[in-house]
Design a protein around this motif. Structure first.
Motif, PDB file in Angstrom:
ATOM      1  N   ALA A 194      -5.210  23.100  -8.208  1.00  0.00           N
ATOM      2  CA  ALA A 194      -6.354  22.181  -8.266  1.00  0.00           C
ATOM      3  C   ALA A 194      -6.547  21.466  -6.935  1.00  0.00           C
ATOM      4  O   ALA A 194      -7.678  21.242  -6.493  1.00  0.00           O
ATOM      5  N   ASP A 195      -5.453  21.118  -6.279  1.00  0.00           N
ATOM      6  CA  ASP A 195      -5.525  20.366  -5.035  1.00  0.00           C
ATOM      7  C   ASP A 195      -6.217  21.155  -3.928  1.00  0.00           C
ATOM      8  O   ASP A 195      -6.848  20.562  -3.041  1.00  0.00           O
TER       9      ASP A 195
ATOM     10  N   ALA B 143     -12.648  15.416  -6.036  1.00  0.00           N
ATOM     11  CA  ALA B 143     -12.905  13.989  -5.855  1.00  0.00           C
ATOM     12  C   ALA B 143     -11.979  13.154  -6.715  1.00  0.00           C
ATOM     13  O   ALA B 143     -11.682  11.994  -6.397  1.00  0.00           O
ATOM     14  N   LEU B 144     -11.520  13.729  -7.814  1.00  0.00           N
ATOM     15  CA  LEU B 144     -10.572  13.069  -8.703  1.00  0.00           C
ATOM     16  C   LEU B 144      -9.708  14.138  -9.351  1.00  0.00           C
ATOM     17  O   LEU B 144     -10.223  15.123  -9.876  1.00  0.00           O
ATOM     18  N   LEU B 145      -8.402  13.934  -9.301  1.00  0.00           N
ATOM     19  CA  LEU B 145      -7.432  14.852  -9.906  1.00  0.00           C
ATOM     20  C   LEU B 145      -6.582  14.054 -10.881  1.00  0.00           C
ATOM     21  O   LEU B 145      -5.974  13.048 -10.504  1.00  0.00           O
ATOM     22  N   MET B 146      -6.558  14.494 -12.124  1.00  0.00           N
ATOM     23  CA  MET B 146      -5.764  13.836 -13.156  1.00  0.00           C
ATOM     24  C   MET B 146      -4.869  14.857 -13.835  1.00  0.00           C
ATOM     25  O   MET B 146      -5.276  15.998 -14.056  1.00  0.00           O
TER      26      MET B 146
ATOM     27  N   LEU C 149       1.091   5.111 -16.089  1.00  0.00           N
ATOM     28  CA  LEU C 149       0.138   5.625 -15.109  1.00  0.00           C
ATOM     29  C   LEU C 149       0.747   5.550 -13.713  1.00  0.00           C
ATOM     30  O   LEU C 149       1.240   4.502 -13.301  1.00  0.00           O
ATOM     31  N   PHE C 150       0.697   6.665 -13.005  1.00  0.00           N
ATOM     32  CA  PHE C 150       1.095   6.713 -11.603  1.00  0.00           C
ATOM     33  C   PHE C 150      -0.118   7.159 -10.802  1.00  0.00           C
ATOM     34  O   PHE C 150      -0.764   8.140 -11.156  1.00  0.00           O
ATOM     35  N   ALA C 151      -0.426   6.458  -9.733  1.00  0.00           N
ATOM     36  CA  ALA C 151      -1.588   6.805  -8.919  1.00  0.00           C
ATOM     37  C   ALA C 151      -1.317   6.446  -7.476  1.00  0.00           C
ATOM     38  O   ALA C 151      -0.702   5.409  -7.195  1.00  0.00           O
ATOM     39  N   GLN C 152      -1.771   7.297  -6.556  1.00  0.00           N
ATOM     40  CA  GLN C 152      -1.611   6.988  -5.143  1.00  0.00           C
ATOM     41  C   GLN C 152      -2.882   6.411  -4.536  1.00  0.00           C
ATOM     42  O   GLN C 152      -2.986   6.248  -3.324  1.00  0.00           O
ATOM     43  N   ASP C 153      -3.841   6.068  -5.397  1.00  0.00           N
ATOM     44  CA  ASP C 153      -5.082   5.439  -4.977  1.00  0.00           C
ATOM     45  C   ASP C 153      -5.263   4.173  -5.801  1.00  0.00           C
ATOM     46  O   ASP C 153      -5.382   4.230  -7.034  1.00  0.00           O
ATOM     47  N   ASP C 154      -5.263   3.029  -5.149  1.00  0.00           N
ATOM     48  CA  ASP C 154      -5.352   1.759  -5.872  1.00  0.00           C
ATOM     49  C   ASP C 154      -6.675   1.611  -6.606  1.00  0.00           C
ATOM     50  O   ASP C 154      -6.730   1.001  -7.687  1.00  0.00           O
ATOM     51  N   GLY C 155      -7.739   2.162  -6.034  1.00  0.00           N
ATOM     52  CA  GLY C 155      -9.041   2.028  -6.666  1.00  0.00           C
ATOM     53  C   GLY C 155      -9.103   2.692  -8.019  1.00  0.00           C
ATOM     54  O   GLY C 155      -9.543   2.086  -9.006  1.00  0.00           O
ATOM     55  N   ILE C 156      -8.670   3.952  -8.101  1.00  0.00           N
ATOM     56  CA  ILE C 156      -8.742   4.644  -9.391  1.00  0.00           C
ATOM     57  C   ILE C 156      -7.753   4.037 -10.381  1.00  0.00           C
ATOM     58  O   ILE C 156      -8.032   3.963 -11.580  1.00  0.00           O
ATOM     59  N   ALA C 157      -6.604   3.560  -9.891  1.00  0.00           N
ATOM     60  CA  ALA C 157      -5.651   2.909 -10.785  1.00  0.00           C
ATOM     61  C   ALA C 157      -6.280   1.685 -11.439  1.00  0.00           C
ATOM     62  O   ALA C 157      -6.167   1.481 -12.661  1.00  0.00           O
ATOM     63  N   ALA C 158      -6.967   0.867 -10.648  1.00  0.00           N
ATOM     64  CA  ALA C 158      -7.604  -0.330 -11.193  1.00  0.00           C
ATOM     65  C   ALA C 158      -8.690   0.033 -12.199  1.00  0.00           C
ATOM     66  O   ALA C 158      -8.843  -0.627 -13.237  1.00  0.00           O
TER      67      ALA C 158
ATOM     68  N   ASP D 140      -3.784  12.269   0.634  1.00  0.00           N
ATOM     69  CA  ASP D 140      -5.040  11.512   0.590  1.00  0.00           C
ATOM     70  C   ASP D 140      -5.855  11.791  -0.674  1.00  0.00           C
ATOM     71  O   ASP D 140      -7.014  11.382  -0.775  1.00  0.00           O
ATOM     72  N   ARG D 141      -5.257  12.490  -1.620  1.00  0.00           N
ATOM     73  CA  ARG D 141      -5.991  12.846  -2.827  1.00  0.00           C
ATOM     74  C   ARG D 141      -6.069  11.659  -3.785  1.00  0.00           C
ATOM     75  O   ARG D 141      -5.115  10.901  -3.959  1.00  0.00           O
TER      76      ARG D 141
END
Length: 459
Positions: free
Chosen positions: A318-319, A324-327, A347-356, A414-415
């Motif tokens: 997928a990567d 634009a979003l990978l879950m 939940l684990f996320a490397q992007d603070d925006g999507i986590a919020a 950066d994903r």
């Protein structure tokens, strides 16, 4: 339409929804007010009182409790109001929550045994179609998780993806046999010990307004239809619920269904790794080394840590498409349950925006999620002396974090990536949440996607 919802135009009794704060005003103006007061009705959340009318039933009143409106105030009504009756709701400011709670509480797994009674039916209020679709998606997810493993194996799970694709005009490919060995070698390694061959179901779809440059949403699901633990065999008690180890795939499938039904302006890719982790002549062994789709080698420290092996190849594939979003969704670690219990999705996320966004969506949808850290200091715990990395750590701590760090190796730094470590089960019945399979994280994830790429705004 589900059997708990009545068709438009049906004759319905009135169900009055009342808060403790508004109870006195309601009883002062309703003909049955004195009866309600004498009965000691206090409008606690989910409290139900039937109202008389002559020699029959004249309606009912349900309590909403204090605080913010909750779907669970309506979660027990389909099974406590008289069977087969039809109801319309009056007095709730959020009818979609009523539809959601009513519908989720009406669910019973009835493939092999009929439900003990027919549900009471709700006449859905106007503009609650989205809530009805969420209920339908949850019912499908629960059915898949509740299906026993002799009924739902890798082939049947992949066929469910194919049927979903056919329903929504999506393309579905199945990768199996030698093609699977080449394209998804760790998925093949996990399923090699079973008499039921492993495969990957790959669904692609685009919304009616999504062009070639529309954002890509990629969903990956762990579909381990039964997990014995392999040669690192689980104890008997630990194996009892392992039919639910495909719960992540079921949630990903339900999420894809909601995205397509909403016709979001996105391109969608759903990857399901459908396998059975069994003991057999060809099963992977402790200290085997397998090669992943990404080319990295993995030393198998424990054959019961197979879910991350299924997911790592799916994530790597997928990567490559720069989504634009990978879950990804998986019943991955017992450590997440020790930390958070059955209800909270880790939940684990490397992007603070999507986590919020996911956290806020979970709160709004009453589908709670809790963010956990991708703590880089534990990354060295996955070091191996013979391979690029190990699939487990020798240390007894932070199992859910270490599993997420393993998956992170297969995703670009950066994903916009979110990993859901979920339980997918209700241990005991509660209003709206019968015992058995559960679509934990589904509504939170969908609302986050719809808010980011669609027209949904925060309530």
């Amino acid at each position: 339409m589900l059997p708990c919802f009545a068709a438009p135009g049906a004759t319905a009794l009135t169900l009055h929804a009342v808060t403790p704060e508004g109870l006195a005003a309601w009883t002062s103006r309703h003909p049955a007010g004195e009866f309600v007061t004498a009965a000691g009705f206090a409008a606690k959340s989910g409290e139900l009182l039937l109202l008389p009318a002559g020699h029959g039933l004249g309606g009912a009143v349900v309590g909403l409790g204090d605080g913010a409106p909750s779907a669970w105030s309506f979660g027990g009504l389909a099974t406590t109001l008289p069977a087969g009756t039809v109801w319309q709701i009056e007095g709730t400011a959020e009818p979609s929550r009523a539809v959601l709670g009513w519908g989720l509480g009406a669910y019973r797994y009835s493939r092999f045994r009929a439900a003990p009674r027919d549900p009471a039916c709700l006449l859905p209020p106007p503009d609650t179609e989205a809530a009805q679709r969420e209920v339908e998606a949850v019912w499908q997810v629960r059915d898949l998780i509740n299906d026993p493993a002799n009924i739902l194996g890798p082939e049947e799970l992949a066929e469910t993806v194919a049927m979903l694709g056919a329903e929504h005009g999506a393309a579905v490919q199945r990768v199996s046999g030698e093609a699977l060995e080449r394209a998804y070698p760790t998925v093949a390694a996990v399923g090699r010990g079973s008499a039921r061959p492993p495969l990957v179901a790959d669904l692609t779809w685009a919304g009616s307004t999504a062009g070639a440059d529309a954002p890509l949403v990629a969903l990956c699901g762990k579909g381990v239809c039964f997990d014995t633990g392999g040669y690192d065999l689980k104890p008997a008690a630990g194996m009892l619920r392992m039919k639910k180890d495909m719960g992540g795939a079921a949630v990903a499938l339900g999420l894809a269904r909601l995205v397509m039904q909403a016709d979001l302006p996105v391109r969608l890719r759903l990857l399901i790794g459908a396998v059975e982790n069994s003991i057999g002549a060809h099963a992977m062994r402790p200290l085997d080394v397998v090669r992943t789709r990404k080319g990295m080698t993995v030393e198998i420290g424990n054959t019961d840590a197979e879910g991350r092996l299924v997911l790592c190849d799916l994530l790597a594939e997928a990567d490559t498409q720069t989504p634009a979003l990978l879950m990804d969704f998986a019943t991955l670690t017992g450590a997440a349950r020790v930390a958070l219990g059955p209800d909270l999705v880790a939940l684990f996320a490397q992007d603070d925006g999507i986590a919020a966004e996911i956290l806020a969506s979970g709160d709004e949808a009453e589908d709670p999620v809790w963010r956990m850290p991708l703590w880089p200091g534990y990354g060295s715990w996955l070091d191996s002396q013979v391979a690029d990395l190990a699939n487990v750590s020798a240390k007894p701590h932070a199992g859910a974090v270490v599993a997420a760090l393993f998956l992170q190796r297969f995703v670009s730094s950066d994903r916009c990536w979110a990993h859901f470590d979920l339980y997918a089960w209700n241990d005991s019945p509660r209003p709206g949440r019968p015992e058995g399979g559960e679509a934990t994280g589904l509504r939170a994830a969908f609302r986050a996607i719809a808010r980011r790429f669609g027209t949904l705004t925060r309530a």
